[in-house]
Motif scaffolding. Sequence first.
Motif, PDB file in Angstrom:
ATOM      1  N   LEU A  20     -20.846 -32.972  26.444  1.00  8.99           N
ATOM      2  CA  LEU A  20     -20.660 -33.825  25.261  1.00  8.99           C
ATOM      3  C   LEU A  20     -21.647 -33.444  24.160  1.00  8.99           C
ATOM      4  N   GLN A  21     -22.861 -33.025  24.537  1.00  7.01           N
ATOM      5  CA  GLN A  21     -23.838 -32.619  23.513  1.00  7.01           C
ATOM      6  C   GLN A  21     -23.411 -31.314  22.849  1.00  7.01           C
ATOM      7  N   GLU A  22     -22.928 -30.371  23.678  1.00  7.99           N
ATOM      8  CA  GLU A  22     -22.530 -29.081  23.110  1.00  7.99           C
ATOM      9  C   GLU A  22     -21.367 -29.247  22.135  1.00  7.99           C
ATOM     10  N   LYS A  23     -20.412 -30.081  22.505  1.00  8.82           N
ATOM     11  CA  LYS A  23     -19.231 -30.272  21.657  1.00  8.82           C
ATOM     12  C   LYS A  23     -19.501 -31.265  20.528  1.00  8.82           C
ATOM     13  N   GLN A  24     -20.693 -31.862  20.514  1.00 10.99           N
ATOM     14  CA  GLN A  24     -21.025 -32.929  19.555  1.00 10.99           C
ATOM     15  C   GLN A  24     -19.925 -33.996  19.553  1.00 10.99           C
ATOM     16  N   ASN A  25     -19.533 -34.374  20.773  1.00 12.13           N
ATOM     17  CA  ASN A  25     -18.425 -35.325  20.925  1.00 12.13           C
ATOM     18  C   ASN A  25     -18.976 -36.755  20.864  1.00 12.13           C
TER      19      ASN A  25
END
Length: 788
Positions: free
Chosen positions: A309-314
């Motif tokens: 979720l952090q990588e995708k800025q979701n």
Amino acid sequence: MAALPEEPAEVVVKPDPEGGVPPQPPPVPSPAAPPTTAPAEGEAVAGTPGSGGEAAPPKPAPPGPAASPAPTDRQTLLAVLQFLRRNNLHESEDILRREARLLGEEVAAAALSPSGPGAQGTPGGETDAAGGEALLSRVAAAAASGAAGGSVAVGAAAAPGAAAAVVAVPPGKVGGGVPVEDQPDVSAVLSAYKQQGDPALYEEYYSGLKHFIECALDCHRAELSQLFYPLFVHMYLELVYNQHENEAKSFFEKFHGDQECYYQDDLRVLSSLTKKEHMKGNETMLDFRTSKFVLRISRDSYQLLKRHLQEKQNNQIWNIVQEHLYIDIFDGMPRSKQQIDAMVGSLAGEAKREANKAKVFFGLLKEPEIEVPLDDEDEEGENEEGKPKKKKPKRESMGSKSKKQDPNAPPQTRIPLPELKDSDKLDKIMNMKEATKRVRLAPECLPSICFYTFLNAYQGLTAVDVTDDSSMIVGGFADSTVRVWSVTPKKLRSVKSAADLSLIDKESDDVLERIMDEKTASELKILYGHSGPVYGTSFSPDRNYLLSCSEDGTVRLWSLQTFTCLVGYKGHNYPVWDTQFSPYGYYFVSGGHDRVARLWATDHYQPLRIFAGHLADVTCTRFHPNSNYIATGSADRTVRLWDVLNGNCVRIFTGHKGPIHSLAFSPNGRFLATGATDGRVLLWDIGHGLMVGELKGHTDTVYALRFSRDGEILASGSMDNTVRLWDAVKVFEDLETDDFTTATGHINLPENSQDLLLGTYMTKSTPVIHIHFTRRNLLLASGAYSPQ
């Protein structure tokens, strides 16, 4: 019990104890956002899902090299510091300045510069040409709207070498800063608020997460798949609430087929909520929105999710995870699909492990010492006259009540219990005599089964109970009548009128016989009084009273001496589904459509305790054998155990996939069996708070459960027209409730429950709605014949 409004507390965003990238602060509520309500008792209020609801100690920022911030970040930082100074938040400003190693003069100089510090483009791809004033106005607006909803967290990021801080400012207070690592910059956080309302991205976010979970390793996939259902519901409700009706419909149609089959009933309710107005009247969905859905996930799987979720800025999904889910993290191997499937399925997810940690006194109370008179003639005439009757040694068995004080028993005086009357003592003596002739059941010695079929029950049989001595049977009917039958040759008789009673010699030995009016003798008595179907009935242990509960919202107490109604207890405003007397008499419990159970005493017209916590109707109730606890089953697919003394919920059991309709405690008080519309019978260890068995075989709702008198056999009756017998000894003797299983809250259930099934007995066409073991272990079952 019920959620209470809390004082505005200082909220700080805590760093995750495992390190990694911390979650972003929750979005500032906009006027269109749903009103937040106080969390229910025992819920985590602040902190990341990783903290398990406990406040993690703030992790000090590592002393990085004293590098000066990059120009862009420096401008952002100066803007935030200037905002803090302008609002007299000096303490927060000092902490932030110390972290960023900026001097006060620089902030003052920046404030005096004509253009002000500029703000560069946000990661969302939008550029802010208006410079620092625009950034400050956005920060100020966020603070203003945040003051109404609670608090606003403002983040500032420094260059990679330096540390950053997050400052929380509750209304009316000056907030202290907590150092946090790697916080994204202010503009990124604020752009997330803008994206929150974009309905077009919901499908994209959900699809992205779905693809990530489906591509994860098998060991993580089963655990992370638990996220699908709560995220689907909350994202759909958010779209409906913000009045994006077409997007909500499209989202539902695209993804509702991915959900587990046991959520189908909930999804049917959800599909009917297509407008914001619909949500206001739907209690179930309001509960879902305000109570946190609990997921139990291993630490490895949780870290994997967080990193994705952090990588995708979701941010959309991360905000839902933070706001609406409670992630109960455990250390160790991820659970298998089979282990997860056994435990999930309730309206609010699994139970938190913390909810099942309280001490429960599950042992039995010490039996009062009653001497069996020696001069009684033996019923079978085996002894010659003049010789005292030989007492047979009482066989010890799993469920027998011991004379010694059980170490797990509550103190005798923990709750006030009624004193034994002479008639109770006589009854106990009869019970002990019967026990000496009890058949010892085992897999090779199964009980005989006697079935009472209600024929031509056009009134609709809705409840059955049998007295402890198996002398009377009662039926509750949909035509609002209660009908009592004698199942022995002795007929039912009322007490004589007052005028006739005055003529009786009260000193005679057979006074109890003389007071009965022979003219009233009959096999059946019909009790009129309810104004709706009768859904629950219960005889008092002394057989003098009968309880019945009805759709009319009342519980009635009937005298079995006069066959008249003595009291109507009014507390529930809606149908009352079940009622049951305490094993010691005097107390009784009721549960109904208003989602609460109530504890009553026969001589009080108001309830003594109200047990609130279920998210749907309380469908069945049962007293623990020591009368200190009450179990309730609900349509929210959970079973709760309540402490009678203080009204607290001490156990929450999840695992059923449909409303619960039957409960039974083992005679020794250690175990609980539960049956539901999913056709499964689940077995629970009360002391450890664990599921210890799953009995599969029934193909329809299990309406009746009962342990044999010695606890060796469990009988279950179902709407599939069968009675099944299960080997209770085998289930419980193989238990290994070691530290590991207690800590993680799950055990390995055997794949196949068929080797525990001792027998299946079919009726011609009669659903089984009640089961009862006589004192000698004969099995009685009952139901109404329903022609095909």
